[in-house]
Design a protein around this motif. Structure first.
Motif, mmCIF file in Angstrom:
data_model
loop_
_atom_site.group_PDB
_atom_site.id
_atom_site.type_symbol
_atom_site.label_atom_id
_atom_site.label_comp_id
_atom_site.label_asym_id
_atom_site.label_seq_id
_atom_site.Cartn_x
_atom_site.Cartn_y
_atom_site.Cartn_z
ATOM 1 N N ILE A 74 58.850 58.049 18.721
ATOM 2 C CA ILE A 74 59.279 59.320 18.130
ATOM 3 C C ILE A 74 60.784 59.260 17.892
ATOM 4 O O ILE A 74 61.565 58.943 18.796
ATOM 5 C CB ILE A 74 58.870 60.527 19.003
ATOM 6 C CG1 ILE A 74 59.256 61.843 18.319
ATOM 7 C CG2 ILE A 74 59.447 60.430 20.409
ATOM 8 C CD1 ILE A 74 58.580 63.069 18.936
ATOM 9 N N THR A 75 61.169 59.495 16.650
ATOM 10 C CA THR A 75 62.568 59.424 16.244
ATOM 11 C C THR A 75 63.028 60.805 15.794
ATOM 12 O O THR A 75 62.339 61.472 15.010
ATOM 13 C CB THR A 75 62.755 58.415 15.097
ATOM 14 O OG1 THR A 75 62.265 57.136 15.510
ATOM 15 C CG2 THR A 75 64.222 58.297 14.707
ATOM 16 N N PHE A 76 64.181 61.215 16.297
ATOM 17 C CA PHE A 76 64.731 62.516 15.947
ATOM 18 C C PHE A 76 65.906 62.340 15.001
ATOM 19 O O PHE A 76 66.698 61.411 15.133
ATOM 20 C CB PHE A 76 65.181 63.252 17.220
ATOM 21 C CG PHE A 76 64.059 63.503 18.178
ATOM 22 C CD1 PHE A 76 63.163 64.541 17.961
ATOM 23 C CD2 PHE A 76 63.885 62.694 19.290
ATOM 24 C CE1 PHE A 76 62.113 64.766 18.841
ATOM 25 C CE2 PHE A 76 62.844 62.907 20.174
ATOM 26 C CZ PHE A 76 61.952 63.945 19.945
ATOM 27 N N THR A 77 65.995 63.260 14.049
ATOM 28 C CA THR A 77 67.074 63.193 13.082
ATOM 29 C C THR A 77 67.518 64.598 12.727
ATOM 30 O O THR A 77 66.973 65.595 13.228
ATOM 31 C CB THR A 77 66.630 62.406 11.824
ATOM 32 O OG1 THR A 77 67.770 62.150 11.003
ATOM 33 C CG2 THR A 77 65.584 63.174 11.023
ATOM 34 N N SER A 78 68.521 64.703 11.861
ATOM 35 C CA SER A 78 68.974 65.996 11.373
ATOM 36 C C SER A 78 69.123 65.909 9.860
ATOM 37 O O SER A 78 68.924 64.847 9.261
ATOM 38 C CB SER A 78 70.296 66.386 12.037
ATOM 39 O OG SER A 78 70.607 67.743 11.752
ATOM 40 N N PHE A 79 69.465 67.024 9.242
ATOM 41 C CA PHE A 79 69.612 67.044 7.785
ATOM 42 C C PHE A 79 70.619 68.119 7.414
ATOM 43 O O PHE A 79 71.030 68.926 8.256
ATOM 44 C CB PHE A 79 68.253 67.268 7.100
ATOM 45 C CG PHE A 79 67.599 68.587 7.445
ATOM 46 C CD1 PHE A 79 67.489 69.597 6.499
ATOM 47 C CD2 PHE A 79 67.062 68.816 8.712
ATOM 48 C CE1 PHE A 79 66.890 70.808 6.805
ATOM 49 C CE2 PHE A 79 66.449 70.027 9.025
ATOM 50 C CZ PHE A 79 66.370 71.019 8.071
#
Length: 431
Positions: free
Chosen positions: A365-370
């Motif tokens: 599971i990879t978390f990111t932002s935008f």
């Protein structure tokens, strides 16, 4: 004077600074100035925590299959702003947006000088839609999705021929309330005197509030699981198959191409609505129109398969109920896949309840932002997860490029979270 599409959008979106201002006084002022276009619309009003857009899509496709012209008002948009006001699934043109702003902007500026204050972004868009469908392009039926809640939502200025409440769940609790009965009270605000209600509300505390409100207004209710029933639902390779029993008819072996048990429920609400329109408004809707409409219906950004090799699915699961529906759908359709999740969300969502169910099904599971004002950082999200194979990235586009190179047939790459994020991902993948 606004003369270009870009100027029109800049003016509309500039009103985001005004935030959310619940209440109908400004909409009543708008409608009076515009000559009450809302009274000329044959509308169906749809509220609920999740499933509004899908239910609109199912019902629109059924009505179109029967030969009717259908207007829709939905939010948020995924590909372009114009989607919010559409005719038979086709967004209205840029020139039409400009003309609508030219009508609404002077009124908004006049309204701002009154004690009611400046209208919000959603209020001006709602006014544009009501003027368009009430004065400029009258449709056989207009499906109007509530923006937030229902009782004090701008769209609640209408008096529909039918109301639909899809379901009740925990979302926008800072505005609607922190308990299901309080949230249900706000959603039930769309119920009008003598106007029938179709609902998929399941929880007893929510149903109590809705049924009491409907009874007080003498609004006949049709509740999924009580007045009409899903039977023999089975997942299939390209969607779901189920049968439906309504008070008026039976529908064996209906097929939808949207995935998940929650989509079966949304489709059931649309069929019940079509049945009501046929029985009580004499709309010429035959069984074949229902079968055809359901099978053709799509809703972008909802368990949408973007690629087969590798298998990439995007889904705008932006609240707790949406995440649980997504997880259930993955388990029922892809039980043997290794799931690799990319997740981004808004910071004001119940993230501590959304992330653990995803982690349960994830191999990684990879978390990111935008780029969005309320977006949570990748680090904020990762802190809420104890998965042994978690990671963060500030470059989700790079993650996507690497994913596209994967050749593993046993892997499913699942991109989910905020609908605003999904819109960005979809735009990037299509390029």
């Amino acid at each position: 004077m606004v003369r270009t599409y870009e100027e029109a959008l800049e003016w509309i979106h500039g009103r985001l600074r005004l935030g959310i201002k619940p209440g109908l006084k400004r909409m009543e002022w708008f409608m009076e100035k515009l000559g009450h276009p809302e009274r000329r619309i044959r509308a169906i009003h749809i509220a609920g925590t999740n499933g509004k857009g899908s239910t609109v899509s199912y019902l629109r496709h059924i009505l179109q299959a029967a030969g009717y012209s259908v207007g829709t008002f939905t939010s948020p948009y995924v590909e372009q702003f114009n989607e919010r006001i559409s005719v038979n699934g086709k967004p209205i043109g840029d020139k039409e947006i400009v003309k609508l702003v030219q009508v609404i902007k002077p009124l908004a500026e006049e309204l701002e000088q009154t004690e009611l204050g400046a209208p919000t972004e959603f209020e001006v868009i709602t006014a544009m839609m009501l003027y368009y469908f009430g004065k400029k392009n009258i449709q056989d039926v207009v499906l109007i999705e509530a923006g937030l809640g229902g009782r004090l939502d701008s769209t609640n200025i209408i008096y529909p021929i039918l109301s639909i409440i899809t379901n009740i769940g925990y979302d926008h609790m800072n505005i609607l309330g922190e308990t299901l009965d309080k949230i249900a009270f706000e959603k039930a605000g769309i119920i009008k005197s003598g106007v029938p209600l179709i609902t998929g509300a399941e929880q007893p505390e929510a149903w109590t509030v809705i049924s009491e409100k409907a009874a007080s207004l003498k609004a006949k209710t049709y509740r999924l699981g009580e007045d009409f029933f899903i039977v023999r639902h089975v997942p299939i390779t390209d969607g779901e198959r189920f049968s439906l029993e309504t008070p008026f008819s039976q529908y064996p072996d209906l097929k939808i191409t949207m995935f998940g048990a929650h989509q079966v429920q949304n489709a059931a609400l649309a069929v019940m609505a079509a049945e009501y329109l046929r029985m009580c408004y004499s709309l010429l809707i035959e069984k074949e129109h229902i079968y055809e409409g359901l099978e053709k219906a799509k809703w972008i950004g909802r368990f949408e398969r973007i690629s087969n090799k590798p298998l990439i699915i995007i889904d705008g699961a932006h609240n707790e109920e949406g995440i649980h529906s997504l997880v259930d759908t993955v388990r029922s359709h892809y039980p043997d896949k290794d799931i690799h999740v990319l997740f981004a969300a808004l910071a004001d969502k119940p993230l501590d309840k959304m992330i653990p169910p995803l982690a349960e099904i994830a191999e990684t599971i990879t978390f990111t932002s935008f780029d969005f004002p309320r977006a949570a950082s990748a680090e904020q999200l990762a802190e809420l997860c104890d998965h042994p194979n978690k990671a963060t990235t500030d470059d989700w586009k790079g993650w996507m490029k690497e994913t596209k190179k994967q050749k593993r047939s046993d892997a499913l790459f699942l991109i989910t979270g905020s609908l605003y994020f999904i819109a960005e991902v979809r735009k990037f993948l299509k390029k």
